[in-house]
Design an enzyme around this catalytic site. Sequence first.
Site, PDB file in Angstrom:
ATOM      1  N   ASN A 176       0.875  -1.171   0.000  1.00 32.09           N
ATOM      2  CA  ASN A 176       0.000   0.000   0.000  1.00 32.09           C
ATOM      3  C   ASN A 176       0.914   1.222   0.000  1.00 32.09           C
ATOM      4  O   ASN A 176       1.532   1.535   1.009  1.00 32.09           O
ATOM      5  CB  ASN A 176      -0.887  -0.037   1.258  1.00 32.09           C
ATOM      6  CG  ASN A 176      -1.722   1.225   1.414  1.00 32.09           C
ATOM      7  OD1 ASN A 176      -1.814   2.046   0.499  1.00 32.09           O
ATOM      8  ND2 ASN A 176      -2.331   1.386   2.581  1.00 32.09           N
ATOM      9  N   TRP A 177       1.010   1.856  -1.162  1.00 32.40           N
ATOM     10  CA  TRP A 177       1.919   3.006  -1.279  1.00 32.40           C
ATOM     11  C   TRP A 177       1.354   4.253  -0.609  1.00 32.40           C
ATOM     12  O   TRP A 177       2.073   5.242  -0.458  1.00 32.40           O
ATOM     13  CB  TRP A 177       2.213   3.293  -2.758  1.00 32.40           C
ATOM     14  CG  TRP A 177       3.147   2.305  -3.397  1.00 32.40           C
ATOM     15  CD1 TRP A 177       3.875   1.329  -2.746  1.00 32.40           C
ATOM     16  CD2 TRP A 177       3.497   2.211  -4.790  1.00 32.40           C
ATOM     17  NE1 TRP A 177       4.628   0.634  -3.654  1.00 32.40           N
ATOM     18  CE2 TRP A 177       4.420   1.154  -4.918  1.00 32.40           C
ATOM     19  CE3 TRP A 177       3.108   2.907  -5.929  1.00 32.40           C
ATOM     20  CZ2 TRP A 177       4.969   0.786  -6.148  1.00 32.40           C
ATOM     21  CZ3 TRP A 177       3.654   2.542  -7.152  1.00 32.40           C
ATOM     22  CH2 TRP A 177       4.588   1.486  -7.264  1.00 32.40           C
ATOM     23  N   LYS A 178       0.077   4.242  -0.277  1.00 30.02           N
ATOM     24  CA  LYS A 178      -0.568   5.416   0.323  1.00 30.02           C
ATOM     25  C   LYS A 178      -0.321   6.650  -0.567  1.00 30.02           C
ATOM     26  O   LYS A 178      -0.287   6.516  -1.781  1.00 30.02           O
ATOM     27  CB  LYS A 178      -0.083   5.620   1.762  1.00 30.02           C
ATOM     28  CG  LYS A 178      -0.201   4.322   2.584  1.00 30.02           C
ATOM     29  CD  LYS A 178       0.018   4.513   4.047  1.00 30.02           C
ATOM     30  CE  LYS A 178      -0.095   3.154   4.739  1.00 30.02           C
ATOM     31  NZ  LYS A 178      -0.064   3.263   6.187  1.00 30.02           N
ATOM     32  N   HIS A 186      -9.590   1.239   4.818  1.00 23.77           N
ATOM     33  CA  HIS A 186      -8.283   1.355   5.485  1.00 23.77           C
ATOM     34  C   HIS A 186      -8.448   2.308   6.685  1.00 23.77           C
ATOM     35  O   HIS A 186      -9.204   3.278   6.614  1.00 23.77           O
ATOM     36  CB  HIS A 186      -7.235   1.899   4.506  1.00 23.77           C
ATOM     37  CG  HIS A 186      -5.860   1.849   5.092  1.00 23.77           C
ATOM     38  ND1 HIS A 186      -5.399   2.808   5.954  1.00 23.77           N
ATOM     39  CD2 HIS A 186      -4.870   0.932   4.978  1.00 23.77           C
ATOM     40  CE1 HIS A 186      -4.167   2.483   6.344  1.00 23.77           C
ATOM     41  NE2 HIS A 186      -3.827   1.347   5.756  1.00 23.77           N
ATOM     42  N   GLU A 192      -6.787   4.661   7.800  1.00 21.14           N
ATOM     43  CA  GLU A 192      -6.561   6.089   7.536  1.00 21.14           C
ATOM     44  C   GLU A 192      -7.793   6.722   6.881  1.00 21.14           C
ATOM     45  O   GLU A 192      -8.091   7.888   7.105  1.00 21.14           O
ATOM     46  CB  GLU A 192      -5.298   6.261   6.666  1.00 21.14           C
ATOM     47  CG  GLU A 192      -4.048   6.006   7.503  1.00 21.14           C
ATOM     48  CD  GLU A 192      -2.879   5.409   6.749  1.00 21.14           C
ATOM     49  OE1 GLU A 192      -2.852   5.479   5.514  1.00 21.14           O
ATOM     50  OE2 GLU A 192      -1.984   4.864   7.418  1.00 21.14           O
ATOM     51  N   GLU A 208      -5.472  -4.991  10.500  1.00 26.71           N
ATOM     52  CA  GLU A 208      -4.416  -4.022  10.773  1.00 26.71           C
ATOM     53  C   GLU A 208      -4.715  -3.269  12.069  1.00 26.71           C
ATOM     54  O   GLU A 208      -5.534  -2.340  12.075  1.00 26.71           O
ATOM     55  CB  GLU A 208      -4.320  -3.001   9.631  1.00 26.71           C
ATOM     56  CG  GLU A 208      -4.038  -3.628   8.285  1.00 26.71           C
ATOM     57  CD  GLU A 208      -3.487  -2.614   7.291  1.00 26.71           C
ATOM     58  OE1 GLU A 208      -2.384  -2.827   6.808  1.00 26.71           O
ATOM     59  OE2 GLU A 208      -4.157  -1.607   7.036  1.00 26.71           O
ATOM     60  N   GLY A 217       2.560   2.067  10.734  1.00 28.32           N
ATOM     61  CA  GLY A 217       3.548   3.139  10.584  1.00 28.32           C
ATOM     62  C   GLY A 217       4.245   3.515  11.879  1.00 28.32           C
ATOM     63  O   GLY A 217       4.915   4.546  11.952  1.00 28.32           O
ATOM     64  N   SER A 260       3.377  -2.313  10.221  1.00 25.33           N
ATOM     65  CA  SER A 260       4.831  -2.367  10.410  1.00 25.33           C
ATOM     66  C   SER A 260       5.464  -3.703  10.026  1.00 25.33           C
ATOM     67  O   SER A 260       6.422  -4.141  10.651  1.00 25.33           O
ATOM     68  CB  SER A 260       5.196  -1.987  11.850  1.00 25.33           C
ATOM     69  OG  SER A 260       4.800  -0.655  12.123  1.00 25.33           O
ATOM     70  N   GLY A 266       2.761  -1.384   4.235  1.00 25.94           N
ATOM     71  CA  GLY A 266       2.764   0.038   3.876  1.00 25.94           C
ATOM     72  C   GLY A 266       4.168   0.511   3.522  1.00 25.94           C
ATOM     73  O   GLY A 266       4.676   0.280   2.423  1.00 25.94           O
TER      74      GLY A 266
END
Length: 239
Positions: A7-9, A88, A90, A158, A164, A201, A222
């Site tokens: 997941n490159w975000k 997700h 976020e 997650e 992160g 992570s 991520g």
Amino acid sequence: MRYLLGNWKMNMSLSQIDKFTDGIEQLKPNIFVGVAVPSIYYAYCYKLKQKMSVGLQNVSEYVSGAYTGEISAGMLEDVQADFCLVGHSERRQYFGETDARVNSKLKMLLSKNILPVLCVGETLEQYEANETRKVLNEQLTQGLAGITATDDFVIAYEPVWAIGTGKTATETEIDSTCGYIKEIVKQILGKANIAVLYGGSVKSTNSAGIVNLPNVDGALVGGASQNADEFIKILNTFK
Ligand code: PGA
């Protein structure tokens, strides 16, 4: 099927995508490997798509029309996206995605045969209050409302506090929570053996102990998915 998804975000650039693509060589034949890219770069990832699956990070809950800035499931189908993340943490945290909206998005993707990756997980507060299972139960019950056992989707567990942050849940916690998710999905849909990935992570130094756990079917990565060497190192920890 086992999965390694990145997941490159809101990261990467054209030159970084070139570097990543050039760095990808041999993949493992029995593992679904893919990255969820920023939508503006999806078309640029055509070379990468010859090497691995390429998906998106979000989809609109609406079909089409006057929804400025949104991207529909029909558009994802049109460009042959291989999968799409939904819910997700976020998106839930910063963009007001409720379980009901996540459920609508999931249904949109299923209606266009795009593989949804439904993300669930508890916050630090909920984890510390021992509410992990209660939260997952709610997210899954509401998120999967109206979904049937024949629908094809994947779940990513997650824990929000592990995303992160460099913190990961212990292997015992991960295995038992992913097992619990499988049980709940079986109760809700009568669907056994749903694939459950772990995210939070994950990197090459800890992935071997996570992705090979009995109840874990892969990882959603991520930060460590932005570098091809590191991503392939993670893939090589799959037994
Ligand atoms: P992380 O992110 O690997 O950087 O913790 C995981 C995710 O948010 O999917």
